[in-house]
Each structure stands twice: as structure tokens, then as C-alpha cells.
Scaffold this motif. Sequence first.
Motif, PDB file in Angstrom:
ATOM      1  N   PHE A  33     -42.240   6.703  -5.435  1.00  0.00           N
ATOM      2  CA  PHE A  33     -42.676   7.892  -6.578  1.00  0.00           C
ATOM      3  C   PHE A  33     -43.335   7.386  -7.295  1.00  0.00           C
ATOM      4  CE2 PHE A  33     -39.380  11.392  -5.249  1.00  0.00           C
ATOM      5  CZ  PHE A  33     -39.904  12.028  -4.229  1.00  0.00           C
ATOM      6  N   LYS A  34     -44.689   7.085  -8.142  1.00  0.00           N
ATOM      7  CA  LYS A  34     -44.788   6.840  -9.216  1.00  0.00           C
ATOM      8  C   LYS A  34     -44.426   6.687 -10.628  1.00  0.00           C
ATOM      9  CE  LYS A  34     -49.492   5.555  -7.905  1.00  0.00           C
ATOM     10  NZ  LYS A  34     -50.960   5.624  -7.517  1.00  0.00           N
ATOM     11  N   THR A  35     -44.081   6.361 -11.166  1.00  0.00           N
ATOM     12  CA  THR A  35     -44.050   6.810 -12.979  1.00  0.00           C
ATOM     13  C   THR A  35     -44.051   6.117 -13.225  1.00  0.00           C
ATOM     14  OG1 THR A  35     -41.669   7.645 -14.043  1.00  0.00           O
ATOM     15  CG2 THR A  35     -41.813   5.607 -12.940  1.00  0.00           C
ATOM     16  N   GLU A  36     -43.933   6.089 -15.174  1.00  0.00           N
ATOM     17  CA  GLU A  36     -44.407   5.619 -16.537  1.00  0.00           C
ATOM     18  C   GLU A  36     -42.739   5.444 -17.040  1.00  0.00           C
ATOM     19  OE1 GLU A  36     -47.323   7.240 -18.652  1.00  0.00           O
ATOM     20  OE2 GLU A  36     -48.472   7.454 -17.102  1.00  0.00           O
ATOM     21  N   PRO A  37     -42.660   3.801 -16.474  1.00  0.00           N
ATOM     22  CA  PRO A  37     -41.020   3.567 -17.205  1.00  0.00           C
ATOM     23  C   PRO A  37     -41.411   3.909 -18.569  1.00  0.00           C
ATOM     24  CG  PRO A  37     -42.255   1.439 -16.598  1.00  0.00           C
ATOM     25  CD  PRO A  37     -43.301   2.445 -16.227  1.00  0.00           C
ATOM     26  N   GLY A  38     -41.923   4.870 -19.290  1.00  0.00           N
ATOM     27  CA  GLY A  38     -41.398   5.302 -20.387  1.00  0.00           C
ATOM     28  C   GLY A  38     -40.843   6.361 -20.075  1.00  0.00           C
ATOM     29  N   GLU A  39     -41.451   7.011 -19.241  1.00  0.00           N
ATOM     30  CA  GLU A  39     -40.514   8.321 -19.058  1.00  0.00           C
ATOM     31  C   GLU A  39     -39.297   8.513 -17.957  1.00  0.00           C
ATOM     32  OE1 GLU A  39     -43.317  11.320 -18.050  1.00  0.00           O
ATOM     33  OE2 GLU A  39     -44.956  10.903 -18.644  1.00  0.00           O
ATOM     34  N   CYS A  40     -39.642   7.381 -17.047  1.00  0.00           N
ATOM     35  CA  CYS A  40     -38.120   7.641 -16.247  1.00  0.00           C
ATOM     36  C   CYS A  40     -38.826   6.342 -15.398  1.00  0.00           C
ATOM     37  CB  CYS A  40     -38.988   8.636 -15.116  1.00  0.00           C
ATOM     38  SG  CYS A  40     -36.949   9.035 -14.054  1.00  0.00           S
ATOM     39  N   SER A  41     -37.906   4.883 -15.804  1.00  0.00           N
ATOM     40  CA  SER A  41     -38.005   4.086 -15.343  1.00  0.00           C
ATOM     41  C   SER A  41     -36.373   3.729 -14.133  1.00  0.00           C
ATOM     42  CB  SER A  41     -37.833   2.944 -16.129  1.00  0.00           C
ATOM     43  OG  SER A  41     -36.682   2.571 -16.841  1.00  0.00           O
ATOM     44  N   ILE A  42     -36.628   2.306 -13.388  1.00  0.00           N
ATOM     45  CA  ILE A  42     -35.358   1.957 -12.451  1.00  0.00           C
ATOM     46  C   ILE A  42     -34.447   1.944 -13.677  1.00  0.00           C
ATOM     47  CG2 ILE A  42     -35.956  -0.667 -12.573  1.00  0.00           C
ATOM     48  CD1 ILE A  42     -34.692   2.258  -9.431  1.00  0.00           C
ATOM     49  N   ASP A  43     -34.821   1.155 -14.522  1.00  0.00           N
ATOM     50  CA  ASP A  43     -33.423   1.353 -15.722  1.00  0.00           C
ATOM     51  C   ASP A  43     -32.869   2.118 -16.121  1.00  0.00           C
ATOM     52  OD1 ASP A  43     -33.679  -1.788 -15.693  1.00  0.00           O
ATOM     53  OD2 ASP A  43     -35.442  -1.801 -16.979  1.00  0.00           O
ATOM     54  N   ASP A  44     -33.461   3.251 -15.974  1.00  0.00           N
ATOM     55  CA  ASP A  44     -33.090   4.673 -16.297  1.00  0.00           C
ATOM     56  C   ASP A  44     -32.099   4.932 -15.731  1.00  0.00           C
ATOM     57  OD1 ASP A  44     -34.842   5.930 -18.980  1.00  0.00           O
ATOM     58  OD2 ASP A  44     -36.141   6.447 -17.780  1.00  0.00           O
ATOM     59  N   PHE A  45     -32.222   4.963 -14.226  1.00  0.00           N
ATOM     60  CA  PHE A  45     -31.518   5.671 -13.071  1.00  0.00           C
ATOM     61  C   PHE A  45     -30.168   4.268 -13.330  1.00  0.00           C
ATOM     62  CE2 PHE A  45     -35.377   6.945 -11.289  1.00  0.00           C
ATOM     63  CZ  PHE A  45     -34.858   8.280 -11.108  1.00  0.00           C
ATOM     64  N   ALA A  46     -30.532   2.998 -13.753  1.00  0.00           N
ATOM     65  CA  ALA A  46     -29.213   2.284 -13.284  1.00  0.00           C
ATOM     66  C   ALA A  46     -28.959   2.386 -14.352  1.00  0.00           C
ATOM     67  CB  ALA A  46     -29.994   0.913 -13.563  1.00  0.00           C
ATOM     68  N   ALA A  47     -28.674   2.768 -15.806  1.00  0.00           N
ATOM     69  CA  ALA A  47     -28.450   3.385 -16.988  1.00  0.00           C
ATOM     70  C   ALA A  47     -27.303   4.557 -16.804  1.00  0.00           C
ATOM     71  CB  ALA A  47     -28.792   3.691 -18.146  1.00  0.00           C
ATOM     72  N   ALA A  48     -27.219   5.297 -15.497  1.00  0.00           N
ATOM     73  CA  ALA A  48     -26.752   6.184 -14.828  1.00  0.00           C
ATOM     74  C   ALA A  48     -26.359   6.175 -13.243  1.00  0.00           C
ATOM     75  CB  ALA A  48     -27.317   7.883 -15.583  1.00  0.00           C
ATOM     76  N   PRO A  49     -25.548   5.663 -12.896  1.00  0.00           N
ATOM     77  CA  PRO A  49     -25.810   5.365 -11.301  1.00  0.00           C
ATOM     78  C   PRO A  49     -25.526   6.840 -10.684  1.00  0.00           C
ATOM     79  CG  PRO A  49     -24.845   3.961 -12.300  1.00  0.00           C
ATOM     80  CD  PRO A  49     -25.106   4.268 -13.646  1.00  0.00           C
ATOM     81  N   ASP A  50     -24.357   7.168 -11.310  1.00  0.00           N
ATOM     82  CA  ASP A  50     -23.990   8.084  -9.941  1.00  0.00           C
ATOM     83  C   ASP A  50     -24.756   9.516 -10.995  1.00  0.00           C
ATOM     84  OD1 ASP A  50     -22.063   6.701  -8.622  1.00  0.00           O
ATOM     85  OD2 ASP A  50     -21.201   6.356 -10.547  1.00  0.00           O
ATOM     86  N   THR A  51     -25.399   9.958 -11.770  1.00  0.00           N
ATOM     87  CA  THR A  51     -26.242  11.055 -12.759  1.00  0.00           C
ATOM     88  C   THR A  51     -27.408  10.940 -11.834  1.00  0.00           C
ATOM     89  OG1 THR A  51     -24.850  10.571 -14.387  1.00  0.00           O
ATOM     90  CG2 THR A  51     -27.202  12.210 -14.477  1.00  0.00           C
ATOM     91  N   ALA A  52     -27.378  12.026 -11.428  1.00  0.00           N
ATOM     92  CA  ALA A  52     -28.761  13.078 -10.715  1.00  0.00           C
ATOM     93  C   ALA A  52     -29.684  13.196 -11.581  1.00  0.00           C
ATOM     94  CB  ALA A  52     -28.993  14.291 -10.018  1.00  0.00           C
ATOM     95  N   ILE A  53     -31.031  12.637 -11.209  1.00  0.00           N
ATOM     96  CA  ILE A  53     -31.982  12.377 -12.596  1.00  0.00           C
ATOM     97  C   ILE A  53     -33.154  13.133 -11.910  1.00  0.00           C
ATOM     98  CG2 ILE A  53     -34.009  11.759 -13.831  1.00  0.00           C
ATOM     99  CD1 ILE A  53     -32.563   8.795 -14.029  1.00  0.00           C
ATOM    100  N   VAL A  54     -33.722  14.570 -12.561  1.00  0.00           N
ATOM    101  CA  VAL A  54     -34.723  14.845 -11.801  1.00  0.00           C
ATOM    102  C   VAL A  54     -35.967  14.629 -12.530  1.00  0.00           C
ATOM    103  CG1 VAL A  54     -35.748  17.751 -12.876  1.00  0.00           C
ATOM    104  CG2 VAL A  54     -33.223  17.123 -13.464  1.00  0.00           C
ATOM    105  N   TRP A  55     -36.808  14.667 -11.477  1.00  0.00           N
ATOM    106  CA  TRP A  55     -38.027  14.200 -10.854  1.00  0.00           C
ATOM    107  C   TRP A  55     -39.009  15.602 -11.364  1.00  0.00           C
ATOM    108  CZ3 TRP A  55     -39.676   9.018 -10.878  1.00  0.00           C
ATOM    109  CH2 TRP A  55     -40.529   8.807  -9.882  1.00  0.00           C
ATOM    110  N   GLU A  56     -38.973  15.276 -12.285  1.00  0.00           N
ATOM    111  CA  GLU A  56     -40.391  16.407 -12.282  1.00  0.00           C
ATOM    112  C   GLU A  56     -41.818  16.098 -12.919  1.00  0.00           C
ATOM    113  OE1 GLU A  56     -38.407  18.424 -16.251  1.00  0.00           O
ATOM    114  OE2 GLU A  56     -38.166  16.362 -17.255  1.00  0.00           O
TER     115      GLU A  56
END
Length: 152
Positions: free
Chosen positions: A6-29
Motif C-alpha cells: 500500500f502506497k502512502t504519503e508519510p504526511g498522511e499515514c506513515s509507518i511512524d503513525d502506525f508505530a505510535a499506536a501499535p495496538d490501534t487500528a488505523i483506517v486506510w482510507e
Amino acid sequence: MAYWLFKTEPGECSIDDFAAAPDTAIVWEGVRNYQARNMLRDQVKVGDAVFIYHSSCKLIGVAGIARVVRQAYADPSQFDATSAYFDGKSLKDNPRWVAVDLVFERKLPAIIPLDKLKSSAKLNGLPLVQRGSRLSVMPVTPEQWQTILQLS
């Protein structure tokens, strides 16, 4: 289990955003391409592994791994008039766009840059390295998945 990139712009949804909330589901929208939407809707399943690929930034490449925890459902951003992904033609009873939920698995030791991916003959069939491929959602074969992991 299937594999995806999945491609993303890090300003919108980066791997760091996922790492900051490791147990929280993030909506891929925000996917607004019909071919990518169809893959999200019809093929992406709970448990699938996803490479998170940073694009449109200084360091372009595979940054980490997430896992699908919720299959396709109506993308909430299509109904939000304040969202950049708003679609006034999409109807609540017949939504045009879908989202999936992802959770953090891990960051790679370093981002695997696009030129390194392109230099691997084993990845020639990967849509990402093919000319003109601009999809934000693309399948990855098990062999390609292992090759990318080895490059990390």
C-alpha cells in the motif's frame, strides 16, 4: 494469507503513525482509483500482510509492515464534506469507495528505496517497479514478499 503493498504519503499515514499506536487500528482510507478499490473490496482480507510504502517524499520506499484487521467497508471520508476525499456522488446506501483497517506489525531496519527494489531481477513482475504503475494498492507474491524482506 495474501501479501500487499500500500502506497502512502508519510504526511498522511506513515509507518511512524502506525508505530505510535501499535495496538490501534488505523483506517486506510482515501483510495480513489477503481482498480485499487476493487482489490481492497474483493481481495484484501483480515490477516493479510501489507508493506507500507512511502511515496511523494524525500526517501521513497518500503518502510514497514502492517496487518489487515478489518475487511472492506464504506470509506467514511467519502461522506465527509470537510475531507479531501469527499465524494458528493457517493451514496450511503451504495458507497463508491471502501476502506480497510490496519495495525502495526513492524518497521523495517531502514527504508528500502525504490531504486534498490528496481535493481532486483526477482522483483521484475512487481507492479511497483513496472513503468506507468501508479496504483496505491497492489498485490505482492509470496516470493516477492520474501525478496523484499531479504533486501531489508
